[in-house]
Every structure is written in C-alpha cells, then in structure tokens.
Design a protein around this motif. Structure first.
Motif, PDB file in Angstrom:
ATOM      1  N   ILE A 159       0.823  -1.210   0.000  1.00 57.65           N
ATOM      2  CA  ILE A 159       0.000   0.000   0.000  1.00 57.65           C
ATOM      3  C   ILE A 159       0.861   1.266   0.000  1.00 57.65           C
ATOM      4  CG2 ILE A 159      -0.256   0.014   2.525  1.00 57.65           C
ATOM      5  CD1 ILE A 159      -3.159   0.973   2.091  1.00 57.65           C
ATOM      6  N   HIS A 160       2.003   1.242   0.689  1.00 58.32           N
ATOM      7  CA  HIS A 160       2.870   2.428   0.743  1.00 58.32           C
ATOM      8  C   HIS A 160       3.507   2.697  -0.624  1.00 58.32           C
ATOM      9  CE1 HIS A 160       2.428   2.202   5.069  1.00 58.32           C
ATOM     10  NE2 HIS A 160       2.891   0.973   5.063  1.00 58.32           N
ATOM     11  N   VAL A 161       3.992   1.635  -1.274  1.00 62.77           N
ATOM     12  CA  VAL A 161       4.589   1.783  -2.598  1.00 62.77           C
ATOM     13  C   VAL A 161       3.541   2.248  -3.593  1.00 62.77           C
ATOM     14  CG1 VAL A 161       5.737   0.568  -4.483  1.00 62.77           C
ATOM     15  CG2 VAL A 161       6.349   0.042  -2.118  1.00 62.77           C
ATOM     16  N   ALA A 162       2.340   1.656  -3.526  1.00 64.13           N
ATOM     17  CA  ALA A 162       1.269   2.015  -4.456  1.00 64.13           C
ATOM     18  C   ALA A 162       0.901   3.487  -4.322  1.00 64.13           C
ATOM     19  CB  ALA A 162       0.048   1.139  -4.207  1.00 64.13           C
ATOM     20  N   GLU A 163       0.833   3.987  -3.086  1.00 62.25           N
ATOM     21  CA  GLU A 163       0.445   5.383  -2.887  1.00 62.25           C
ATOM     22  C   GLU A 163       1.434   6.331  -3.553  1.00 62.25           C
ATOM     23  OE1 GLU A 163      -1.552   8.141   0.528  1.00 62.25           O
ATOM     24  OE2 GLU A 163      -0.233   6.518   1.207  1.00 62.25           O
ATOM     25  N   ARG A 164       2.721   6.033  -3.466  1.00 61.81           N
ATOM     26  CA  ARG A 164       3.720   6.893  -4.097  1.00 61.81           C
ATOM     27  C   ARG A 164       3.669   6.797  -5.619  1.00 61.81           C
ATOM     28  NH1 ARG A 164       5.180   6.085   0.886  1.00 61.81           N
ATOM     29  NH2 ARG A 164       6.489   7.591   1.973  1.00 61.81           N
ATOM     30  N   SER A 165       3.485   5.596  -6.142  1.00 60.94           N
ATOM     31  CA  SER A 165       3.372   5.433  -7.592  1.00 60.94           C
ATOM     32  C   SER A 165       2.168   6.193  -8.128  1.00 60.94           C
ATOM     33  CB  SER A 165       3.259   3.946  -7.955  1.00 60.94           C
ATOM     34  OG  SER A 165       4.445   3.251  -7.646  1.00 60.94           O
ATOM     35  N   LEU A 166       1.067   6.125  -7.402  1.00 59.17           N
ATOM     36  CA  LEU A 166      -0.146   6.824  -7.827  1.00 59.17           C
ATOM     37  C   LEU A 166       0.029   8.334  -7.741  1.00 59.17           C
ATOM     38  CD1 LEU A 166      -2.867   4.542  -6.198  1.00 59.17           C
ATOM     39  CD2 LEU A 166      -2.339   4.748  -8.632  1.00 59.17           C
ATOM     40  N   PHE A 167       0.676   8.810  -6.681  1.00 56.00           N
ATOM     41  CA  PHE A 167       0.870  10.250  -6.556  1.00 56.00           C
ATOM     42  C   PHE A 167       1.725  10.791  -7.701  1.00 56.00           C
ATOM     43  CE2 PHE A 167       3.371  13.935  -5.298  1.00 56.00           C
ATOM     44  CZ  PHE A 167       2.351  14.833  -5.009  1.00 56.00           C
ATOM     45  N   LEU A 168       2.828  10.117  -7.991  1.00 60.78           N
ATOM     46  CA  LEU A 168       3.679  10.571  -9.090  1.00 60.78           C
ATOM     47  C   LEU A 168       2.940  10.506 -10.424  1.00 60.78           C
ATOM     48  CD1 LEU A 168       7.081   8.923  -8.086  1.00 60.78           C
ATOM     49  CD2 LEU A 168       6.522  11.363  -8.041  1.00 60.78           C
ATOM     50  N   GLY A 169       2.198   9.423 -10.639  1.00 61.11           N
ATOM     51  CA  GLY A 169       1.460   9.282 -11.892  1.00 61.11           C
ATOM     52  C   GLY A 169       0.391  10.344 -12.062  1.00 61.11           C
ATOM     53  N   VAL A 170      -0.431  10.534 -11.031  1.00 67.65           N
ATOM     54  CA  VAL A 170      -1.556  11.471 -11.114  1.00 67.65           C
ATOM     55  C   VAL A 170      -1.067  12.918 -11.145  1.00 67.65           C
ATOM     56  CG1 VAL A 170      -3.551  12.383  -9.859  1.00 67.65           C
ATOM     57  CG2 VAL A 170      -3.240   9.903 -10.093  1.00 67.65           C
ATOM     58  N   SER A 171      -0.191  13.284 -10.227  1.00 72.17           N
ATOM     59  CA  SER A 171       0.234  14.688 -10.144  1.00 72.17           C
ATOM     60  C   SER A 171       0.960  15.127 -11.406  1.00 72.17           C
ATOM     61  CB  SER A 171       1.127  14.901  -8.919  1.00 72.17           C
ATOM     62  OG  SER A 171       2.345  14.189  -9.027  1.00 72.17           O
ATOM     63  N   ARG A 172       1.773  14.271 -11.971  1.00 72.16           N
ATOM     64  CA  ARG A 172       2.547  14.657 -13.143  1.00 72.16           C
ATOM     65  C   ARG A 172       1.722  14.648 -14.424  1.00 72.16           C
ATOM     66  NH1 ARG A 172       8.634  12.182 -12.060  1.00 72.16           N
ATOM     67  NH2 ARG A 172       9.169  13.752 -10.484  1.00 72.16           N
ATOM     68  N   MET A 173       0.752  13.739 -14.513  1.00 73.58           N
ATOM     69  CA  MET A 173      -0.129  13.781 -15.684  1.00 73.58           C
ATOM     70  C   MET A 173      -1.018  15.020 -15.630  1.00 73.58           C
ATOM     71  SD  MET A 173      -1.139   9.783 -16.329  1.00 73.58           S
ATOM     72  CE  MET A 173      -2.007  10.174 -17.841  1.00 73.58           C
ATOM     73  N   ILE A 174      -1.480  15.375 -14.436  1.00 68.54           N
ATOM     74  CA  ILE A 174      -2.259  16.608 -14.286  1.00 68.54           C
ATOM     75  C   ILE A 174      -1.394  17.817 -14.641  1.00 68.54           C
ATOM     76  CG2 ILE A 174      -3.211  18.156 -12.525  1.00 68.54           C
ATOM     77  CD1 ILE A 174      -5.215  16.086 -13.304  1.00 68.54           C
ATOM     78  N   TRP A 175      -0.150  17.828 -14.190  1.00 65.23           N
ATOM     79  CA  TRP A 175       0.760  18.945 -14.461  1.00 65.23           C
ATOM     80  C   TRP A 175       1.048  19.085 -15.959  1.00 65.23           C
ATOM     81  CZ3 TRP A 175       5.548  19.230 -16.819  1.00 65.23           C
ATOM     82  CH2 TRP A 175       6.263  20.417 -16.639  1.00 65.23           C
ATOM     83  N   GLY A 176       1.223  17.953 -16.644  1.00 68.23           N
ATOM     84  CA  GLY A 176       1.733  18.012 -18.003  1.00 68.23           C
ATOM     85  C   GLY A 176       0.730  17.896 -19.127  1.00 68.23           C
ATOM     86  N   PHE A 177      -0.471  17.363 -18.863  1.00 71.04           N
ATOM     87  CA  PHE A 177      -1.352  17.002 -19.975  1.00 71.04           C
ATOM     88  C   PHE A 177      -2.790  17.469 -19.771  1.00 71.04           C
ATOM     89  CE2 PHE A 177       2.087  13.919 -19.901  1.00 71.04           C
ATOM     90  CZ  PHE A 177       2.480  13.889 -21.236  1.00 71.04           C
ATOM     91  N   ASN A 178      -3.469  17.636 -20.894  1.00 65.89           N
ATOM     92  CA  ASN A 178      -4.920  17.757 -20.927  1.00 65.89           C
ATOM     93  C   ASN A 178      -5.475  16.422 -21.401  1.00 65.89           C
ATOM     94  OD1 ASN A 178      -5.278  20.521 -20.162  1.00 65.89           O
ATOM     95  ND2 ASN A 178      -4.562  21.132 -22.197  1.00 65.89           N
TER      96      ASN A 178
END
Length: 539
Positions: free
Chosen positions: A444-463
């Motif tokens: 669960i700890h690893v998953a939370e970090r993977s999800l945060f990086l995935g979601v935050s960076r896709m929001i930052w970079g893409f429409n």
C-alpha cells in the motif's frame, strides 16, 4: 429380523436423500440472504458477469452482513464499514484464513500462491518477509525507481498518446520488476511483460466461473478423471508455465545476487532469507511472483480509471491543474516533496480508488477458523468472508451521489492510505479497496507513491479530453463498463492526451533524456552497474 433387513436399504436411502436435500439450505441462525434451492443454495442466482452489482443489490436488501449458500460452502458478505472493522480488523486472528480453492490454489499454484494460501506458518513467514521489505521506510527507498519509470511514462504519452493504457501498464510493470527482480521492461512489447499479463488474464478467467468454482462448491467433483474435468487439466498446464516463468526470474536474480551484479531489489534480500529459513526455490519464485502480480496490475488499473475520470469530469481536471500550477508552477515536475501541499491531488487519488476499485470484491475472500457470532448471527467455521469493497465504497451514506467523481469528499482527509485503513473509526476510512486485517495489501505504501507521481505529473503536463468521432461528436467512455476478474479496470476506451503547452512538453522530454542518459545502460536500457538502491537521479 427379515423385516429389518428388507427395509434397511430403504431407510438408508431416505436418510441419504434427506441429507442431500439439506445441502444448500440456510440455517435460521445464519445472516439473512436470498432464498435458496436444495443442493444449489444460491448458486443459481450468481451472475456470470458484473458480480459486484448483484452483491451491492443484495447489500441494500439484506443489510451490512448477509450470507450466500453456494452448494456445500457458506459465504458471508460484509457490506458495511463497521462490520469489516469489527471482524476482519479486530478479529483478524480468526478471520485471516482462506477457504480451500482446489483449482486456484492446489492445482494452479501448487499451494504456493500467497494470495490464496491458508493462514498457516508458511503464509505468516511469507507475510513477515514481504512486510519487512515493503514497509513505509523501504517504500521511500524505491522512489528513485518510481521517478525514472514515471518520466518514461510521461515521455511515452507524448510520443504515443493513443496507447495510454499500454504506457501506464509499462510504467507499473517496469517499476515492479525493478523492485522485485532488479531489471526493468523498457517497452510494452517486451516479451516478459506480455508473458505476465497474458498469464494473469488466463489465471483470472480460469478461476472466475465455470467448473473451477463448481469443484470448490461440490468437492466430490474433484474425484472425476481429467477427461471429465478439463479445468483441472488446464490448471496443471498453467501451473507448469507459471512456475517456469517465475522460477526463471527468481533463479536469474539469485544467480546475480550471489555474483554481486544485481541491482538492489526484493529478491536480493530474499536470497539471504531463503538461506536462513531453508524454503524451496519454488516457494521463493512464487513469493516474488505474487509481488509482481500485485504491483503490476492494480496500479495500472487505478491510473487507467483516473484518466477516464479526467475525461468524464473536466471540472475536476481543471481544479487539479489549478492547484498543481499554484504549488509547483510550470518550470518543473511535481515531486514527492510537494505531496503535503497538493491536497486536491491527493483527494483525486483517494476518489479514484473509491470510485473505481481494482479489487472490486476485496480480491479473494477471507475465511473464519472457528464459529463466531456477530449481531446475533452465527458465522460458521470455514465460511468464506467477503470484503464487499464496491458496495461499501458506493454506500450513499458514506459517499452521497456515489457514482459521481467528487474529490471534495477527501479535502479534510490528510491521512495516508495505510493510516486511513487503520483508523479506529471505520466511517472515516477513505476506501476498502486495499483489503483489511492481516490480509491488507502489503504494498500500500509503494502504491500510494506510484499513484501520486502518476496522477500529479499527468495533471501537471497534460490535458485529457474525449476523442472526437467521425461525426464530430465526443466519444464519451461509459464509467460503469468494467472488466471482469480478480482485478478489474474500465473496459478499453478512447481518449485524447496532449501536452498542456510546449514548455511542459519540452520539460518532460528533457527530464526523460537526462534520466535515461544518467541512469541506464545505452544498449540494454537497464540500470547502470553500481546504481544500486539509491540511484543518482534528480527528483
């Protein structure tokens, strides 16, 4: 005497018939549930697809705890947060077992698959080992791997935007293979990643319906020969293929560990534990293989659900972009250091997990090891116990308008996923997707970090927007169409993913080129020799 001899077969026959007709009946002191039929119980009511919807319907009808009689087996369905807390969490010492799964565990996995293994010394040893290497402290050490693979995923979104599902899957799989075995899958077409996903789909399909489940509900069927029980023959072949695949990965990692050439990973530590505990290479192969299964499919499925939500709920995407622009700006990618200041992004992640749970029925049911009573009902020993994650996540009391994607539900929730799962007040728990009790997902700890990086960076970079069809109208995904099996995700859909502007596109490209140049062998695309455990990669 002659009279007794004459009528004895009849009496025995009647007794056996009565006993047979009792199979499938629900005793009065069991939790309520749908009406049963002799022998079948509720088997005739089990749908062939979208089981989660029927289980949710029964939850609304029969309450937070109800029972299903499936042939000779009993299934207790927990559809309320308090029931999960009271039984799976507080009484985890007796609610952490598994019912026997003849095809899925005994035949498909040689009784080596930790997910379906009973609550026994072998499982506890495996669990202790995995927990030690995936706890919150260890999870932080995997962040450099997550950084690299995340940057590659962002770059893939620029170069092949229509393949966003495959880009996401490669991200989660490459990250998982690096953490588990010390090597990465550079492309989605990599033979190793294809073998894994094809095998996992075969396993899920084999155990979802049909003869495999009937053999569990009516154990007498397992005495049939293979030509009358084709599921067993298929399961034997599956076991051979899976063991060969997992054992090959394990033995290579073991060899590299002993030679001192491995990139630091789970298997490196597993070698030393095996030497101490003395377990077989077959068990070691499945311990590592289970981590590969858990890490690859669940994270990618959640991120695929996130993209769908952004397409369907553009106002959420806009709010998330406003937050990340305010906190991070446009000159750099978000990092883990930004997480405390990106509460709306964190809320988007929690809402994604609630709204589109990957383990939609709590994965594999728990089982209780002894008779227990709850709310006046008997829960008999060896009964299966389901964490009905879909019904709880979509409880309109917990989440008003549950099928709407509303991250605002979590704006005041500052807890991590693991801390939320441990909250003594179950009404405050964010979701039930990661399981409960001693069977809660150890990653669960690893998953939370993977999800945060995935979601935050896709929001930052893409429409992320709907794809426009030939008629000029947007093609909107159907959020209720989900795949079937142990781990589910939205059925394949189309969408458009484009960089928000040229500046962000250039940053993404430069970040990936720099990471690739610094960290990877230019020929093999594997981690450079010596870059172990804490690679020198810019966050």
């Amino acid at each position: 005497m002659a009279v007794i001899t004459t009528y004895l077969p009849i009496v025995v026959g009647i007794a056996l018939l009565i006993r047979l007709l009792m199979v499938g009946r629900r005793p009065k002191n069991y939790p309520p549930g749908p009406p049963t039929l002799p022998i079948l119980g509720n088997l005739h009511l089990m749908p062939s697809k979208d089981v989660h919807l029927q289980f949710e319907k029964w939850a609304r009808e029969y309450g937070p705890i109800y029972s299903l009689i499936l042939g000779t087996k009993v299934l207790i369905v927990l559809s309320g947060d308090q029931a999960v807390k009271d039984l799976l969490d507080k009484k985890s010492n007796i609610y952490s077992h598994r019912q026997e799964m003849y095809i899925g565990q005994t035949i498909c996995s040689g009784d080596l698959h930790m997910l379906m293994m009973g609550y026994n010394p072998k499982w506890r040893m495996c669990r202790k080992l995995i927990h030690a290497l995936l706890n919150i402290s260890s999870a932080k050490s995997y962040v450099p791997y997550q950084m690299l693979e995340n940057k590659r995923m962002l770059y893939d979104m620029i170069t092949q935007p229509d393949d966003f599902l495959y880009n996401i899957r490669r991200y989660s799989n490459a990250l998982t293979t690096t953490m588990v075995y010390g090597w990465r899958t550079p492309t989605y077409n990599d033979e190793k990643i294809q073998q894994f996903f094809n095998g996992f789909e075969e396993f899920a399909e084999m155990n979802r319906t049909g003869i495999a489940t009937l053999v569990d509900f009516f154990p007498i069927l397992r005495y049939l020969p293979d030509f009358l029980l084709p599921a067993r023959k298929e399961a034997k072949e599956y076991y051979k293929k899976t063991l060969a695949l997992y054992k090959g990965h394990w033995l290579k990692a073991k060899e590299d560990t002993l030679k001192g050439t491995i990139t630091h990973c789970f298997c490196e530590d597993l070698v030393s534990v095996q030497k101490k505990e003395g377990f077989s290479d077959d068990l070691a192969a499945f311990i590592a293989g289970v981590l590969l299964e858990a890490g690859s499919d669940t994270t990618s499925s959640t991120l695929y659900g996130f993209v769908q939500a952004m397409i369907l709920y553009p106002e959420v995407q806009r709010k998330a972009q406003e937050e990340v622009d305010r906190v991070v700006g446009s000159d750099r990618l978000p990092t883990m250091d930004d997480e405390p200041n990106l509460q709306y992004i964190r809320s988007v992640i929690k809402e994604t997990i609630r709204w589109m749970p990957t383990t939609i029925m709590g994965a594999v049911p728990h089982a209780v090891t002894q008779d227990d009573y709850y709310n006046g009902y008997l829960i008999p020993a060896n009964a299966g116990v389901v964490n009905n994650a879909w019904a709880i996540n979509n409880d309109p009391v917990r989440a008003p308008e549950p099928r709407k994607f509303k991250p605002e539900r979590y704006l005041d929730d500052k807890l991590s996923l693991a801390d939320s799962a441990a909250n003594p007040d179950p009404t405050k728990r964010d979701s039930f997707t990661f399981g409960a009790g001693r069977r809660i997902c150890p990653g669960i700890h690893v998953a939370e970090r993977s999800l945060f990086l995935g979601v935050s960076r896709m929001i930052w970079g893409f429409n992320m927007t709907p794809k426009i069809g030939p008629d000029g109208k947007p093609i909107m995904p159907d959020q209720e169409r989900l795949t079937q099996g142990f781990v589910c995700m939205p059925e394949p859909y189309v969408g458009t993913i484009r960089p928000r502007d040229e500046k962000r596109k250039k940053i993404i490209e430069e970040e990936w080129f720099a990471a690739e140049r610094e960290c990877l062998n230019p020929v093999t695309k594997q981690w450079r020799t010596g870059m172990n455990w804490v690679p020198k990669i810019k966050a």
